[in-house]
Design a protein around this motif. Sequence first.
Motif, PDB file in Angstrom:
ATOM      1  N   VAL A   5       0.809  -1.217   0.000  1.00 52.07           N
ATOM      2  CA  VAL A   5       0.000   0.000   0.000  1.00 52.07           C
ATOM      3  C   VAL A   5       0.848   1.276   0.000  1.00 52.07           C
ATOM      4  CG1 VAL A   5      -1.711   1.316   1.320  1.00 52.07           C
ATOM      5  CG2 VAL A   5      -2.025  -1.125   0.943  1.00 52.07           C
ATOM      6  N   ILE A   9       0.564   4.173  -2.893  1.00 53.62           N
ATOM      7  CA  ILE A   9       0.252   5.561  -2.536  1.00 53.62           C
ATOM      8  C   ILE A   9       1.364   6.487  -3.022  1.00 53.62           C
ATOM      9  CG2 ILE A   9       0.017   7.146  -0.588  1.00 53.62           C
ATOM     10  CD1 ILE A   9      -1.534   4.927   0.843  1.00 53.62           C
ATOM     11  N   THR A  47       7.577   5.613   1.740  1.00 52.22           N
ATOM     12  CA  THR A  47       6.850   4.839   0.731  1.00 52.22           C
ATOM     13  C   THR A  47       7.574   3.557   0.343  1.00 52.22           C
ATOM     14  OG1 THR A  47       7.859   6.124  -1.050  1.00 52.22           O
ATOM     15  CG2 THR A  47       5.727   6.879  -0.227  1.00 52.22           C
ATOM     16  N   HIS A  54       1.205   6.326   8.148  1.00 49.28           N
ATOM     17  CA  HIS A  54       0.177   7.057   7.406  1.00 49.28           C
ATOM     18  C   HIS A  54       0.705   8.337   6.761  1.00 49.28           C
ATOM     19  CE1 HIS A  54       0.242   9.087  11.267  1.00 49.28           C
ATOM     20  NE2 HIS A  54      -0.359  10.100  10.688  1.00 49.28           N
ATOM     21  N   CYS A  56       2.588   8.816   4.145  1.00 46.70           N
ATOM     22  CA  CYS A  56       2.471   8.842   2.688  1.00 46.70           C
ATOM     23  C   CYS A  56       1.029   9.131   2.266  1.00 46.70           C
ATOM     24  CB  CYS A  56       2.966   7.540   2.078  1.00 46.70           C
ATOM     25  SG  CYS A  56       2.114   6.060   2.620  1.00 46.70           S
ATOM     26  N   LEU A  57       0.052   8.668   3.047  1.00 45.27           N
ATOM     27  CA  LEU A  57      -1.352   8.958   2.740  1.00 45.27           C
ATOM     28  C   LEU A  57      -1.664  10.438   2.948  1.00 45.27           C
ATOM     29  CD1 LEU A  57      -4.091   7.822   1.916  1.00 45.27           C
ATOM     30  CD2 LEU A  57      -4.538   7.382   4.328  1.00 45.27           C
ATOM     31  N   MET A  60      -0.189  12.310  -0.006  1.00 48.17           N
ATOM     32  CA  MET A  60      -0.976  12.095  -1.224  1.00 48.17           C
ATOM     33  C   MET A  60      -2.283  12.882  -1.189  1.00 48.17           C
ATOM     34  SD  MET A  60      -2.703   8.686  -2.822  1.00 48.17           S
ATOM     35  CE  MET A  60      -4.028   8.758  -1.644  1.00 48.17           C
ATOM     36  N   THR A  96      -7.786  11.731   7.847  1.00 48.88           N
ATOM     37  CA  THR A  96      -6.502  11.052   7.913  1.00 48.88           C
ATOM     38  C   THR A  96      -5.593  11.606   9.002  1.00 48.88           C
ATOM     39  OG1 THR A  96      -6.637  10.698   5.544  1.00 48.88           O
ATOM     40  CG2 THR A  96      -4.514  10.381   6.533  1.00 48.88           C
TER      41      THR A  96
END
Length: 158
Positions: A5, A9, A47, A54, A56-57, A60, A96
């Motif tokens: 994941v 991402i 990544t 979290h 990288c989320l 993004m 997030t």
Amino acid sequence: MACFVPMIIGIIAIVVIYYIVRELFDHKVALLAAFMAALAPYYLLYTMFAAMDHHCLEVMLSLITLLFMIMAICRSEKRYHYAFAAGVAMAALSYTWQGADIYLAIFLLYAAVQMTLDLKDGKSSKETARMLLAAFVIAFLLVLPFGNTPALSASFRG
């Protein structure tokens, strides 16, 4: 499966960086920016394969929000479609990370500066205000039902 994941991402974020820079400059500069983002040391750290975090989320979603806001500002034909998409991305970013309101305040700072420049030049700021208001209203409506949850309480008290 979850170990892939962060890599997915990260790839999506690099594609978003390409589209942001292409919207503002051109294809060659966008390729260079995407390449440089792909090689950024801290971004590679978050990544990597099996990097379960979290960050990288967050990156993004903030980039997606920025992309749709830039598209709403630069393109007049579908301005409110892009503002709606930016509002959805803002809500996702708020879900997030508790500190997302800091990133979203940057858009309000942009609005203040842009409206001041428009006032100085004698232009109307109605389109900028409507577009930003539409994005923030969509984000607020999507986040409001869960405002009492502990994860979002810091953002609502802030």
